[in-house]
Design an enzyme around this catalytic site. Structure first.
Site, PDB file in Angstrom:
ATOM      1  N   ARG A   1       0.917  -1.220  -0.015  1.00 12.55           N
ATOM      2  CA  ARG A   1       0.090  -0.147  -0.133  1.00 12.55           C
ATOM      3  C   ARG A   1       0.986   1.269   0.081  1.00 12.55           C
ATOM      4  O   ARG A   1       1.672   1.414   0.828  1.00 12.55           O
ATOM      5  CB  ARG A   1      -0.977   0.073   1.234  1.00 12.55           C
ATOM      6  CG  ARG A   1      -1.658   1.332   1.418  1.00 12.55           C
ATOM      7  CD  ARG A   1      -2.661   1.234   2.568  1.00 12.55           C
ATOM      8  NE  ARG A   1      -3.401   2.365   2.801  1.00 12.55           N
ATOM      9  CZ  ARG A   1      -3.051   3.230   3.574  1.00 12.55           C
ATOM     10  NH1 ARG A   1      -2.006   3.005   4.541  1.00 12.55           N
ATOM     11  NH2 ARG A   1      -3.796   4.448   3.965  1.00 12.55           N
TER      12      ARG A   1
ATOM     13  N   ASN B   1      -6.753   2.176  10.502  1.00 11.71           N
ATOM     14  CA  ASN B   1      -5.401   2.182  10.677  1.00 11.71           C
ATOM     15  C   ASN B   1      -5.353   2.397  12.406  1.00 11.71           C
ATOM     16  O   ASN B   1      -6.148   3.206  12.909  1.00 11.71           O
ATOM     17  CB  ASN B   1      -4.665   3.656  10.452  1.00 11.71           C
ATOM     18  CG  ASN B   1      -4.714   3.679   8.756  1.00 11.71           C
ATOM     19  OD1 ASN B   1      -5.022   2.526   8.237  1.00 11.71           O
ATOM     20  ND2 ASN B   1      -4.225   4.723   8.344  1.00 11.71           N
TER      21      ASN B   1
HETATM   22  C1  FCB Z   1      -0.598   7.574  10.843  1.00  7.19           C
HETATM   23  C2  FCB Z   1      -0.197   7.870   9.483  1.00  7.19           C
HETATM   24  C3  FCB Z   1       1.292   7.329   8.740  1.00  7.19           C
HETATM   25  C4  FCB Z   1       2.163   7.328   9.979  1.00  7.19           C
HETATM   26  C5  FCB Z   1       1.572   6.747  11.216  1.00  7.19           C
HETATM   27  C6  FCB Z   1       2.502   6.595  12.255  1.00  7.19           C
HETATM   28  O1  FCB Z   1      -1.534   8.341  11.138  1.00  7.19           O
HETATM   29  O2  FCB Z   1      -1.223   7.722   8.276  1.00  7.19           O
HETATM   30  O3  FCB Z   1       1.365   8.468   7.601  1.00  7.19           O
HETATM   31  O4  FCB Z   1       2.650   8.638  10.209  1.00  7.19           O
HETATM   32  O5  FCB Z   1       0.520   7.406  11.569  1.00  7.19           O
END
Ligand code: FCB
Length: 448
Positions: A74, A293
């Site tokens: 990704r 995420n």
């Molecule tokens: C998330 C982001 C990614 C990275 C991680 C640690 O919030 O999407 O780009 O910085 O944190």
């Protein structure tokens, strides 16, 4: 501990954090270029002009992915490489490079997962108002159509927008991310236009992506919220943060309406007059998958004025606290159970499409023998497995990150990679966690 057949094992990066090569392809400037140039904006005084030099060394990075047996990669497309000013005809050299990258991935048996927007807005669009302005969402739809047309004959899996909460609230309310504005009302307009842009981009991709198995997603960053205190005000602080960090996004995307209590909280800063009839139907048009995420939970309590200028528009009295216990570099509490919680909450309350963990990982400054990261990933994969066992339709997991990289306002202080990058020589060296991950995915299972 086996994962379902067909479980997708991936690694993630983003353009602004690894590419560098700002002088190649006729790329235009982005908001992160401008932000990093401001004295004091980046904790270690660095910028991402070179970063991990991936634009030049991308072939090495495809080889690293292939060596580890990682099945899906990704990455994000830099909008300023495709449209240097954010508008107008495609800049073909920029698209050509992404075509080459995708072809190299496919030739190595690695499935590309393309994110259209991971925070690197073309600077010209910010100069014209940025995400608080509706025209930016329209421009994003045009950009999505260009990328969809260029790569839609070979890329099946797409992500429109990465973490719109960060892009809007950190960028326009807290100001710790580009473009560094502290305007609570504008941050809510940005939040809406990022979602509206996602909806328009989804339509654009549906008409340009022809690969079987097409899967269009958005990546959110849900934070399970824990009240750090039992006072009614603490519970209210938790409700407010849950509203802005989680329900605002889920409700809009999966129910087609903003949550009433959040709209009421936001009345202190905005009347939401930028929301037009029909917008929520565009936002809630079905997606094929949802990316989540996960890094940590939020523990919050009431503290008068604690976030008067911070990422919580309309809620100036909420304070984030760090619970006791181990943390990663940067002080994020290690709470793998929060990943189970996040996956099950959306499953139970929202009837979502198939889920992917689009990012999960940790910052530890252990150059090669990164046993803390191994333990972190192992615990989080167990937590993901527990969610599957309890009914979450989780189809894949992407570790953040393939490479050490430019960690936004923290600069290069925080290393998230499973592959070490020596910023002097740009040498790549897989860490212990990379070898551990390679063996885990080869077995489609964790030990024990
Ligand atoms: C998330 C982001 C990614 C990275 C991680 C640690 O919030 O999407 O780009 O910085 O944190």
């Amino acid at each position: 501990m086996r994962f379902p057949d067909g479980f997708v094992w991936g690694a993630a990066t983003s353009a602004a954090q690894i590419e560098g090569g700002v002088d190649v392809d006729g790329r235009g400037p982005s908001v992160w270029d401008a932000f990093a140039a401001r004295p004091g904006a980046i904790r270690d005084g660095t910028d991402a002009i070179v970063a991990a030099d991936h634009r030049r060394r991308w072939r090495d990075d495809v080889a690293v992915l292939a060596d580890l047996g990682i099945a899906a990669y990704r990455f994000s497309v830099a909008w300023p490489r495709v449209q240097p000013t954010g508008r107008g005809a495609a800049n073909e050299p920029g698209l050509d490079w992404y075509r080459e990258l995708v072809d190299a991935l496919l030739a190595a048996g690695i499935e590309p997962v393309v994110t259209l927007y991971h925070w690197d807005l073309p600077l010209a669009l910010e100069d014209a108002g940025g995400w608080p302005v509706r025209a930016t969402a329209d421009a994003f739809a045009d950009y999505a159509a260009l990328v969809g047309k260029a790569l839609g004959d070979r890329v099946a899996r797409w992500c429109t927008v990465n973490e719109p909460w960060c892009a809007s609230m950190l960028g326009y309310a807290g100001g710790q991310h580009a473009p560094g504005r502290q305007e609570p009302d504008a941050s809510v307009a940005a939040a809406h236009h990022l979602l509206y842009g996602h909806g328009l981009a989804t339509e654009a991709l549906r008409s340009s992506v022809a690969v079987p198995g097409r899967e269009i997603a958005i990546s959110l960053n849900p934070y399970p919220v824990v009240a750090a205190g039992e006072r009614p005000e603490d519970l209210d602080a938790a409700r407010r943060v849950d509203g802005l960090a989680n329900r605002w996004w889920y409700d809009a995307l999966l129910r087609g309406a903003y949550p009433k209590d959040v709209v009421d909280d936001l009345a202190a800063v905005t009347d939401l007059s930028f929301v037009r009839d029909g917008d929520l139907a565009v936002i809630a048009a079905p997606v094929d998958a949802l990316g989540l995420n996960y890094y940590r939970r939020y523990h919050v309590r009431h503290a008068a004025g604690a976030s008067a200028v911070a990422e919580w528009p309309g809620s100036p009295d909420v304070e984030l606290v760090t619970p006791p216990g181990p943390t990663t570099d940067g002080g994020w509490a290690i709470e793998p159970e929060g990943l189970t919680e996040a996956l099950l909450r959306v499953t139970r309350e929202y009837d979502p499409p198939p889920l992917y963990v689009h990012e999960n990982g940790a910052a530890f400054d252990e150059p090669f023998d990164d046993q803390d990261r191994v333990a972190f990933l192992d615990a989080h994969l167990r937590a993901a497995h527990a969610a599957i066992a309890a009914g979450a339709d989780l189809r894949g997991y992407f570790v953040w990150s393939l490479l050490d990289n430019f960690e936004w306002a923290e600069g290069y202080r925080h290393r998230f990679g499973i592959v070490h990058v020596d910023y002097d020589t740009q040498a790549r060296t897989p860490k212990a966690s990379a070898r551990w991950y390679a063996s885990t995915l080869a077995h489609n299972a964790l030990n024990g």
